[in-house]
Design an enzyme around this catalytic site. Structure first.
Site, PDB file in Angstrom:
ATOM      1  N   ASN A  15     -33.357 -17.165 158.678  1.00  0.00           N
ATOM      2  CA  ASN A  15     -33.765 -17.333 157.282  1.00  0.00           C
ATOM      3  C   ASN A  15     -35.245 -17.017 157.070  1.00  0.00           C
ATOM      4  OD1 ASN A  15     -31.163 -18.190 157.035  1.00  0.00           O
ATOM      5  ND2 ASN A  15     -31.637 -20.301 156.472  1.00  0.00           N
ATOM      6  N   LYS A  49     -32.302  30.758 128.799  1.00  0.00           N
ATOM      7  CA  LYS A  49     -32.670  29.343 128.854  1.00  0.00           C
ATOM      8  C   LYS A  49     -33.615  29.026 130.014  1.00  0.00           C
ATOM      9  CE  LYS A  49     -31.271  26.309 126.805  1.00  0.00           C
ATOM     10  NZ  LYS A  49     -30.024  25.595 127.064  1.00  0.00           N
ATOM     11  N   HIS A  85     -45.032   8.337 114.853  1.00  0.00           N
ATOM     12  CA  HIS A  85     -43.665   8.546 114.361  1.00  0.00           C
ATOM     13  C   HIS A  85     -43.202   9.987 114.610  1.00  0.00           C
ATOM     14  CE1 HIS A  85     -44.141   4.706 112.221  1.00  0.00           C
ATOM     15  NE2 HIS A  85     -45.318   5.176 111.852  1.00  0.00           N
ATOM     16  N   TYR A 137     -31.562 -21.416 151.334  1.00  0.00           N
ATOM     17  CA  TYR A 137     -31.040 -20.086 151.625  1.00  0.00           C
ATOM     18  C   TYR A 137     -29.567 -20.009 151.247  1.00  0.00           C
ATOM     19  CZ  TYR A 137     -29.954 -15.647 153.770  1.00  0.00           C
ATOM     20  OH  TYR A 137     -29.551 -14.358 153.954  1.00  0.00           O
ATOM     21  N   GLU A 143     -35.714  15.844 133.159  1.00  0.00           N
ATOM     22  CA  GLU A 143     -34.547  15.151 132.616  1.00  0.00           C
ATOM     23  C   GLU A 143     -33.908  14.238 133.663  1.00  0.00           C
ATOM     24  OE1 GLU A 143     -33.165  18.436 129.261  1.00  0.00           O
ATOM     25  OE2 GLU A 143     -32.227  18.463 131.241  1.00  0.00           O
ATOM     26  N   GLN A 189     -28.884 -11.719 150.463  1.00  0.00           N
ATOM     27  CA  GLN A 189     -28.712 -10.476 151.211  1.00  0.00           C
ATOM     28  C   GLN A 189     -28.490  -9.287 150.276  1.00  0.00           C
ATOM     29  OE1 GLN A 189     -25.975 -10.424 154.695  1.00  0.00           O
ATOM     30  NE2 GLN A 189     -24.820  -8.934 153.482  1.00  0.00           N
TER      31      GLN A 189
END
Length: 465
Positions: free
Chosen positions: A93, A266, A139, A300, A273, A305
């Protein structure tokens, strides 16, 4: 066993786990809790295991996690009578809590390094465009003239806060839970401060129950990364937007774009993106971890985990995206003429004209705002030059302003030059801001380099026989 094992993502803490084992073993030897001869044998084999690497180990799911895999390997090599002493006065732990902190602190420093590289790249570009006219938006509508250098500094300003957040979070990452045991420390006379020093931590988590159960340092890091991701996404959005034909003020490098499978003309901003989408997963990771940790009882629980896979996913998403964003910024082309064209169109200088009326005609800003608004409306409707319309409107209000002052107020570069207030777009102020950011970056770099050097020293000392 396959369902419950953590081995698939324990790779991240393999090195940290061995360093933690070595530090704990050294302390046990120094406190005469285990014989020095046994301790040396354990450390020698641990160093060998580290050098051989995780893939040389038997990653059997029945062994549950990386801690048991390493201990199992050690027992194979030294026998249980010797190797079994390593775990004296310790639990998995407190061990895993320590391992995660050690690994995460290095990842955070690496993120900070890449963040600073991005800031330097943006500052370098800002220096090239201190006097490149551009228009600012509110805006997404034309607002006021600025420069592209000033616009770029807005990125630097927000990323600087990301640096500050991560550096502050580092303080709460770099504290040691080792020695907390399963949840109530141990009856052995261990020295928690010694292992803290050996592992390069700055302080201890004193309460043993909190030490093994808390993952708030992970939450804080992931929140920082979500905010950073939001800021990077904003940059990506503007790279996409400003590279469109409608804006046409920048062009992304072919390296970070692609063409269409059907439309040969294009040039798609694919990397920006994809980055924008990947960064959104940081928010999902954060919410998932918040939900896992919500209402867990002390101390714990195995639920913990399932936190780390989301942490490492966020860390690597940020590391990869920082490289992509820096690459896109470093290689983009700026269309100065188009920027100037936008700055000179669509009445972006109207605010300065209103301010000029306030200064020269001794009227309130609200009155000046109405006068200029009326002039702009008429200029649009009548398709006439704004200077002439302003003169007509002013006469109707029994006000007079020399044409030279009207033209100066409507000149975008004059608008920019007059805004010398701290944080403004005036070239002299942008130059001052760039110098200031460079100075701050030097301070951040010294701090980060010092932390990295401390971690390197820790590894060298622990791995020295």
């Amino acid at each position: 066993m396959e369902y419950t094992t953590s081995l698939s993502f324990d790779r991240e803490i393999f090195e940290s786990d061995i360093l933690c084992d070595i530090a704990h073993t050294k302390m046990l030897m120094e406190r005469n809790i285990i014989p020095e001869e046994d301790g040396r044998k354990i450390i020698e084999e641990l160093i060998k295991i580290l050098k051989e690497g995780i893939d040389a180990l038997d990653l059997d799911p029945s062994l549950d996690d990386i801690h048991m895999v390493i201990e199992n390997e050690l027992i194979k090599r030294l026998g249980e009578d010797v190797a079994g002493k390593m775990h004296t006065g310790r639990s998995r732990n407190d061990q895993v809590a320590t391992d995660i902190r050690m690994t995460l602190r290095e990842k955070v420093l690496l993120i900070l390094k890449k963040l600073i590289n991005l800031e330097k790249t943006i500052l370098s570009m800002a220096e090239e465009h201190i006097e490149t006219l551009f228009v600012g938006y509110t805006h997404l509508q034309h607002a006021q003239p600025t420069t592209y250098g000033h616009h770029l500094l807005s990125y630097v300003s927000m990323l600087e806060r990301d640096i500050q957040r991560l550096l502050d979070t580092y303080k709460r990452i770099n504290i040691s839970p080792l020695g907390c045991g399963a949840m109530a420390t141990t009856g052995f006379n261990i020295d928690r401060r010694r292992t803290m020093e050996l592992l390069g931590f700055d302080d201890l988590i004193e309460n043993s129950m909190d030490g093994v159960s808390t993952r708030d340092f992970i939450l804080e890091t992931m929140a920082d990364l979500s905010i950073l991701g939001t800021n990077l996404s904003k940059i990506c959005e503007e790279l996409i937007l400003f590279s469109t034909y409608e804006f046409g003020v920048i062009e992304l490098s072919d390296t970070y774009t692609s063409t269409s499978s059907i439309m040969p003309q294009k040039k798609n901003p694919d990397v920006a993106e994809i980055a924008r989408a990947k960064l959104s997963t940081l928010n999902g990771n954060l919410i998932t971890v918040l939900t896992i940790l919500k209402a867990l009882p002390n101390t714990y629980n195995r639920d913990l985990q399932e936190v780390t896979p989301h942490l490492w996913n966020s860390v690597y998403t940020i590391l990869d995206t920082l490289e992509m964003v820096e690459g896109m910024v470093k290689t983009l082309k700026v269309n100065r003429e188009r920027m100037k064209e936008l700055a000179e169109s669509n009445y972006s200088t109207a605010t300065e004209l209103a301010d000029t009326l306030v200064r020269e005609c001794n009227i309130s800003f609200r009155t000046a705002h109405g006068i200029v608004g009326e002039a702009v409306r008429r200029s649009i409707e009548e398709k006439r030059d704004l200077v002439e319309v302003v003169e007509e409107v002013l006469r109707r209000y029994n006000l007079k302003l020399e044409r030279e002052k009207i033209e100066k107020a409507l000149d975008p570069m004059e608008n920019v030059k007059i805004r010398k207030v701290i944080g403004g777009p005036a070239p002299e102020e942008v130059r001052r801001a760039i110098r200031s950011y460079h100075s701050k970056i030097e301070d951040y770099e010294r701090d980060i380099d010092s932390k990295m050097e401390k971690i390197r020293d820790v590894k060298e000392r622990l791995l020295k026989l």
